[in-house]
Design a protein around this motif. Structure first.
Motif, PDB file in Angstrom:
ATOM      1  N   VAL A   1       0.836  -1.199   0.000  1.00  0.00           N
ATOM      2  CA  VAL A   1       0.000   0.000   0.000  1.00  0.00           C
ATOM      3  C   VAL A   1       0.872   1.250   0.000  1.00  0.00           C
ATOM      4  O   VAL A   1       0.537   2.253  -0.642  1.00  0.00           O
ATOM      5  CB  VAL A   1      -0.972  -0.025   1.203  1.00  0.00           C
ATOM      6  N   PHE A   2       1.990   1.186   0.676  1.00  0.00           N
ATOM      7  CA  PHE A   2       2.900   2.333   0.655  1.00  0.00           C
ATOM      8  C   PHE A   2       3.350   2.610  -0.777  1.00  0.00           C
ATOM      9  O   PHE A   2       3.370   3.750  -1.235  1.00  0.00           O
ATOM     10  CB  PHE A   2       4.121   2.075   1.549  1.00  0.00           C
ATOM     11  N   GLY A   3       3.662   1.533  -1.487  1.00  0.00           N
ATOM     12  CA  GLY A   3       4.052   1.692  -2.888  1.00  0.00           C
ATOM     13  C   GLY A   3       2.946   2.331  -3.704  1.00  0.00           C
ATOM     14  O   GLY A   3       3.177   3.241  -4.500  1.00  0.00           O
ATOM     15  N   ALA A   4       1.717   1.863  -3.453  1.00  0.00           N
ATOM     16  CA  ALA A   4       0.584   2.408  -4.199  1.00  0.00           C
ATOM     17  C   ALA A   4       0.409   3.886  -3.874  1.00  0.00           C
ATOM     18  O   ALA A   4       0.150   4.709  -4.770  1.00  0.00           O
ATOM     19  CB  ALA A   4      -0.691   1.642  -3.856  1.00  0.00           C
TER      20      ALA A   4
ATOM     21  N   ALA B  76      -6.074   3.635  -0.932  1.00  0.00           N
ATOM     22  CA  ALA B  76      -7.271   2.987  -0.410  1.00  0.00           C
ATOM     23  C   ALA B  76      -7.766   1.908  -1.366  1.00  0.00           C
ATOM     24  O   ALA B  76      -8.112   0.795  -0.944  1.00  0.00           O
ATOM     25  CB  ALA B  76      -8.364   4.019  -0.171  1.00  0.00           C
ATOM     26  N   LEU B  77      -7.776   2.228  -2.663  1.00  0.00           N
ATOM     27  CA  LEU B  77      -8.255   1.224  -3.616  1.00  0.00           C
ATOM     28  C   LEU B  77      -7.332   0.010  -3.610  1.00  0.00           C
ATOM     29  O   LEU B  77      -7.790  -1.130  -3.675  1.00  0.00           O
ATOM     30  CB  LEU B  77      -8.336   1.826  -5.021  1.00  0.00           C
ATOM     31  N   SER B  78      -6.026   0.239  -3.499  1.00  0.00           N
ATOM     32  CA  SER B  78      -5.144  -0.924  -3.529  1.00  0.00           C
ATOM     33  C   SER B  78      -5.194  -1.679  -2.206  1.00  0.00           C
ATOM     34  O   SER B  78      -5.007  -2.890  -2.194  1.00  0.00           O
ATOM     35  CB  SER B  78      -3.718  -0.515  -3.882  1.00  0.00           C
ATOM     36  N   THR B  79      -5.459  -0.976  -1.101  1.00  0.00           N
ATOM     37  CA  THR B  79      -5.635  -1.703   0.168  1.00  0.00           C
ATOM     38  C   THR B  79      -6.757  -2.723   0.029  1.00  0.00           C
ATOM     39  O   THR B  79      -6.592  -3.913   0.323  1.00  0.00           O
ATOM     40  CB  THR B  79      -6.013  -0.735   1.310  1.00  0.00           C
ATOM     41  N   ALA B  80      -7.896  -2.244  -0.443  1.00  0.00           N
ATOM     42  CA  ALA B  80      -9.047  -3.132  -0.553  1.00  0.00           C
ATOM     43  C   ALA B  80      -8.788  -4.204  -1.608  1.00  0.00           C
ATOM     44  O   ALA B  80      -9.002  -5.400  -1.367  1.00  0.00           O
ATOM     45  CB  ALA B  80     -10.285  -2.327  -0.902  1.00  0.00           C
TER      46      ALA B  80
ATOM     47  N   VAL C  66     -13.587   6.331  -1.520  1.00  0.00           N
ATOM     48  CA  VAL C  66     -12.954   5.677  -0.373  1.00  0.00           C
ATOM     49  C   VAL C  66     -14.005   5.296   0.663  1.00  0.00           C
ATOM     50  O   VAL C  66     -13.953   4.202   1.245  1.00  0.00           O
ATOM     51  CB  VAL C  66     -11.862   6.591   0.230  1.00  0.00           C
ATOM     52  N   SER C  67     -14.997   6.165   0.883  1.00  0.00           N
ATOM     53  CA  SER C  67     -16.047   5.819   1.846  1.00  0.00           C
ATOM     54  C   SER C  67     -16.807   4.587   1.392  1.00  0.00           C
ATOM     55  O   SER C  67     -17.149   3.718   2.196  1.00  0.00           O
ATOM     56  CB  SER C  67     -17.041   6.975   1.991  1.00  0.00           C
ATOM     57  N   LEU C  68     -17.063   4.522   0.088  1.00  0.00           N
ATOM     58  CA  LEU C  68     -17.797   3.385  -0.446  1.00  0.00           C
ATOM     59  C   LEU C  68     -17.008   2.094  -0.238  1.00  0.00           C
ATOM     60  O   LEU C  68     -17.550   1.070   0.189  1.00  0.00           O
ATOM     61  CB  LEU C  68     -18.076   3.609  -1.932  1.00  0.00           C
ATOM     62  N   VAL C  69     -15.711   2.147  -0.527  1.00  0.00           N
ATOM     63  CA  VAL C  69     -14.862   0.967  -0.370  1.00  0.00           C
ATOM     64  C   VAL C  69     -14.805   0.553   1.099  1.00  0.00           C
ATOM     65  O   VAL C  69     -14.953  -0.620   1.449  1.00  0.00           O
ATOM     66  CB  VAL C  69     -13.448   1.260  -0.913  1.00  0.00           C
TER      67      VAL C  69
ATOM     68  N   VAL D 256      -5.685  -5.875   9.009  1.00  0.00           N
ATOM     69  CA  VAL D 256      -4.627  -4.933   8.617  1.00  0.00           C
ATOM     70  C   VAL D 256      -5.178  -3.937   7.594  1.00  0.00           C
ATOM     71  O   VAL D 256      -4.951  -2.728   7.680  1.00  0.00           O
ATOM     72  CB  VAL D 256      -3.405  -5.695   8.053  1.00  0.00           C
ATOM     73  N   ALA D 257      -5.948  -4.476   6.640  1.00  0.00           N
ATOM     74  CA  ALA D 257      -6.516  -3.595   5.611  1.00  0.00           C
ATOM     75  C   ALA D 257      -7.470  -2.588   6.244  1.00  0.00           C
ATOM     76  O   ALA D 257      -7.483  -1.416   5.862  1.00  0.00           O
ATOM     77  CB  ALA D 257      -7.259  -4.426   4.560  1.00  0.00           C
ATOM     78  N   TYR D 258      -8.227  -3.036   7.217  1.00  0.00           N
ATOM     79  CA  TYR D 258      -9.181  -2.129   7.858  1.00  0.00           C
ATOM     80  C   TYR D 258      -8.453  -1.000   8.582  1.00  0.00           C
ATOM     81  O   TYR D 258      -8.828   0.167   8.500  1.00  0.00           O
ATOM     82  CB  TYR D 258     -10.057  -2.921   8.837  1.00  0.00           C
ATOM     83  N   LEU D 259      -7.368  -1.382   9.251  1.00  0.00           N
ATOM     84  CA  LEU D 259      -6.570  -0.362   9.939  1.00  0.00           C
ATOM     85  C   LEU D 259      -5.986   0.631   8.940  1.00  0.00           C
ATOM     86  O   LEU D 259      -5.979   1.844   9.171  1.00  0.00           O
ATOM     87  CB  LEU D 259      -5.449  -1.050  10.728  1.00  0.00           C
ATOM     88  N   LEU D 260      -5.503   0.094   7.809  1.00  0.00           N
ATOM     89  CA  LEU D 260      -4.937   0.981   6.780  1.00  0.00           C
ATOM     90  C   LEU D 260      -6.004   1.913   6.229  1.00  0.00           C
ATOM     91  O   LEU D 260      -5.772   3.111   6.077  1.00  0.00           O
ATOM     92  CB  LEU D 260      -4.339   0.153   5.638  1.00  0.00           C
ATOM     93  N   LEU D 261      -7.171   1.347   5.944  1.00  0.00           N
ATOM     94  CA  LEU D 261      -8.240   2.191   5.403  1.00  0.00           C
ATOM     95  C   LEU D 261      -8.629   3.270   6.402  1.00  0.00           C
ATOM     96  O   LEU D 261      -8.852   4.426   6.036  1.00  0.00           O
ATOM     97  CB  LEU D 261      -9.458   1.338   5.051  1.00  0.00           C
ATOM     98  N   ALA D 262      -8.671   2.901   7.683  1.00  0.00           N
ATOM     99  CA  ALA D 262      -9.011   3.898   8.707  1.00  0.00           C
ATOM    100  C   ALA D 262      -7.938   4.990   8.749  1.00  0.00           C
ATOM    101  O   ALA D 262      -8.251   6.176   8.838  1.00  0.00           O
ATOM    102  CB  ALA D 262      -9.144   3.231  10.065  1.00  0.00           C
TER     103      ALA D 262
END
Lengths: 204, 518
Positions: free
Chosen positions: A74-77, A136-140, B201-204, B249-255
């Motif tokens: 994600v950092f890369g993204a 955010a998109l790449s995280t998901a 981002v909110s939607l995701v 982890v992803a949830y924390l990142l998104l937050a």
């Protein structure tokens, strides 16, 4: 050890249609599955998993799951997003050459109120937004990809008892492709974990 | 096989006060902080299955009559929005009451109002998550839904106010035959990026958070269609702990990503005004002031929606009085911040010594729109002060009325900022007054219809409360404290316990003892 003489289970040894996906043990509480997970991990199984209705705190560690590299990706993204944001604005507002981006496009040096062409401070909001957007998109997206996720069918989802994995039951599943998997032995092992129920999950 | 769990009778509907231990002990007030422990966030439930059932049955059963009534009303308003917008597009922006100095009025007022509403959802889901505020789990799902629907309403207004709607794609840097690009030094363009990023981002964030609960609905679904639809939406989620690991982890990142984003969005919206040189707009206090106002209005909207929703769908044990109390405290805090900003604006206008600046503010309070200004001050600064009293913070009717007041006041705040500053600008000969037309008012009302329709559909078909997250903050979820029938006295027992009235109480109705079913 009878394991030495055991047939390889992941080969279609019996009849191809009845090769199971694995064995599934059901538990009632987070504490029980925590204990069971530690013992399955200690027993050296590799292709196994816990299925729980909510993330049980510390269960991933007990299973020996290694920390994901998702944050690095994600950092890369995010860095890519920042670069894209900068280049987009520098090209469209300050450049006078053409590049090929699917079609030929030409930059346009915008001179507004005598401001410098490279007005980087004014570009920060868009750079920031694109950084966040790409991260955010790449995280998901990466989380789902790494989990093999958009998936429309799975042997476990065809199992009726497994439906409670999203409600109030906790399951340990050991897959038949695990090198240590031996149906009778693994079944006995799972029963010894204190499971309230053990059953075979058919492959589909 | 018992797919929908071992459900005993549901907890009886809470009575309004905490009757002392009779047979059907029902707890409704968890606003007291127990000494040396944490107040429970889930009342009258000790089993995970109960939480699942309580939330899912909303989506699985026919909604109450009030839902249909509200839906029909909102659908009518939405239809009227369609008429207004089409009339505008086919005729031109002249159908609004805009005139030469007042070129922005209801359109941008509504835009800023709705974007502001949209801030509470991400605040609850992201910032409170980073601060480990566990009470967010009861309200985050529908606050996020509210965010998304509010941003949809917000996006409508800039879209239609550009005049030639069919050229709205010029907002984006797309290659075109004119070889023209957007002007990236303009705050209006920052706004395009900020709001569209915020929406995406909110939607995701909302969807990713909902996947495990969609899986719950899929696993409980009876009908073929429901199984298919929820199955598709749940994208094969199986609750695998290996998946949960990456998911957390992803949830924390998104937050962490959404937190600066939410602060940036309303800052950028405020730049639309602050970067211009109109007196009354050109102030550096705008970004923090707008963000505080956005959180203020957003929380008010969450309270306005949560109060009827928990009554209507029987979710009082999950959206407890403590949740509402906490939200009212945030409304009080942000209300004070907004009040501070109002007075600081006046001080700086005087202190700047700038003639136009001074005039703009005196004119706001005592000029032709004095009534709008004083509605704003009454609703945003004065009435929220009642939340200093716990009796008010925990009174359902009072908090509902006050939250509506805040919504009204915040709408007027944007109206005051936008219209008063434009109507009386530098040159008195060009001054004018803005009078809304029926299309202005119809579009504003219609936007509430759009919001209402989306929100009611969400309540009806999707998990309104984050089931998995609520389960995870129950004391029973602790794998060390409560696990293998070791009930009281574990080291983590104070985690979020049963303790309020008496520690022994839950033992009387410990549901685990009756958990005999397979």
């Amino acid at each position: 050890m009878s394991a030495l003489t055991a047939p390889k289970v992941d080969a279609p040894s019996t009849t191809a249609t009845t090769a199971p996906f694995g064995l599934m043990a059901e538990f009632r509480t987070p504490a029980e599955i925590m204990d069971a997970a530690k013992r399955v991990h200690a027993a050296g199984y590799r292709y196994w998993d816990c299925h729980v209705p909510f993330p049980v705190h510390g269960l991933d560690k007990a299973m020996g799951v290694r920390r994901t590299i998702l944050p690095l990706l994600v950092f890369g993204a995010g860095a890519t997003g920042a670069m894209v944001g900068f280049c987009l604005q520098a090209f469209t507002n300050a450049a006078s050459f053409s590049i090929w981006a699917l079609v030929w496009v030409t930059g346009y040096p915008f001179l507004i109120s005598g401001k410098p062409l490279m007005s980087v401070p004014a570009w920060i909001p868009v750079i920031f937004e694109l950084t966040i957007l790409l991260s955010a998109l790449s995280t998901a997206g990466l989380m789902l990809l790494m989990n093999n996720l958009p998936r429309l069918s799975h042997p476990l989802l065809a199992n009726n008892r497994f439906r409670r994995a999203s409600d109030d039951r906790f399951f340990v599943v050991i897959e038949a492709r695990d090198p240590k998997f031996l149906r009778s032995k693994t079944e006995a092992f799972m029963k010894s974990l204190g499971a309230s129920h053990v059953e075979v999950v058919e492959d589909c | 096989m018992a797919s929908n769990s071992s459900m005993p009778s549901m907890p009886s509907m809470p009575s309004m006060h905490n009757s002392s231990a009779t047979k059907g002990f029902v707890d409704t007030d968890n606003t007291e902080q127990p000494i040396g422990g944490r107040a429970p966030l889930v009342l009258n439930m000790h089993r995970f299955g109960e939480v699942t059932h309580q939330v899912c049955r909303v989506a699985e059963s026919k909604p109450p009559l009030a839902w249909y009534v509200a839906f029909v009303i909102c659908l009518g308003m939405l239809g009227f929005l369609g008429i207004c917008v089409n009339y505008l597009i086919f005729t031109g922006v002249g159908v609004w009451g805009l005139n030469n100095p007042v070129m922005w009025a209801y359109d941008i007022t509504n835009f800023v109002f709705w974007v502001g509403i949209g801030h509470a959802g991400t605040l609850i889901s992201a910032i409170l998550f980073l601060f480990r505020q566990k009470w967010r789990t009861g309200i985050n799902r529908f606050a996020e839904a509210m965010t998304i629907f509010a941003v949809i309403c917000a996006g409508l207004f800039p879209g239609i106010h550009v005049g030639r709607v069919w050229l709205a794609y010029w907002l984006f840097p797309l290659p075109n035959s004119m070889e023209m690009w957007p002007q990236f030094r303009s705050p209006l363009l920052w706004d395009v990026f900020a709001v569209s990023t915020y929406f995406t981002v909110s939607l995701v964030f909302w969807y990713i958070g909902m996947v495990p609960d969609l899986a719950t609905l899929r696993d409980r679904a009876k009908g073929k269609f429901q199984q298919f639809a929820y199955g598709l939406a749940a994208i094969g989620w199986r609750g695998s702990m290996r998946h949960w690991h990456r998911y957390e982890v992803a949830y924390l990142l998104l937050a962490s990503l959404a937190t600066p984003l939410v602060l940036s969005v309303h800052s950028v919206v405020s730049f639309d005004f602050a970067v211009s040189q109109v007196p009354g707009w050109h102030t550096t206090i705008f970004p923090p002031y707008f963000v505080a106002g956005a959180i203020f209005s957003g929380f008010a909207m969450v309270v306005s929606l949560a109060v009827p929703a928990r009554e209507l769908f029987g979710l009082k044990d999950l959206i407890t009085l403590r949740h509402l109390d906490n939200m009212n405290k945030i409304i009080l805090l942000t209300g004070c911040m907004v009040g501070y900003a109002y007075s600081m604006e006046f001080f700086i206008a005087w202190y700047s010594g700038a003639m136009y600046e001074k005039f703009a503010f005196v004119n706001r309070a005592f000029g032709q729109y004095w009534w709008a200004y004083w509605i704003m001050v009454s609703c945003n600064v004065i009435t929220p002060q009642l939340f200093w009293f716990k009796k008010v913070r925990t009174s359902i009717p009072l908090m509902f009325i006050l939250s509506i007041f805040v919504n009204v006041g915040m709408w007027f705040e944007r109206f005051v900022i936008i219209v008063t500053s434009l109507a009386n600008d530098f040159l008195p000969t060009s001054w004018d007054q803005f009078v809304p037309t029926w299309v202005d008012i119809g579009t504003m009302v219609g936007a509430f219809g759009l919001f209402g329709v989306l929100f009611l559909l969400f309540c009806r078909y999707l998990p309104m409360i984050a089931i998995a997250e609520v389960k995870a903050v129950m004391p029973e979820a602790d794998p060390h404290g409560h696990g293998a029938h070791a009930h009281h006295g574990g080291p983590h027992d104070s985690h979020a316990g049963h303790g309020v009235p008496s520690g022994a109480m839950p033992a009387l109705r410990d549901p685990r003892s009756s958990e005999g079913q397979p």
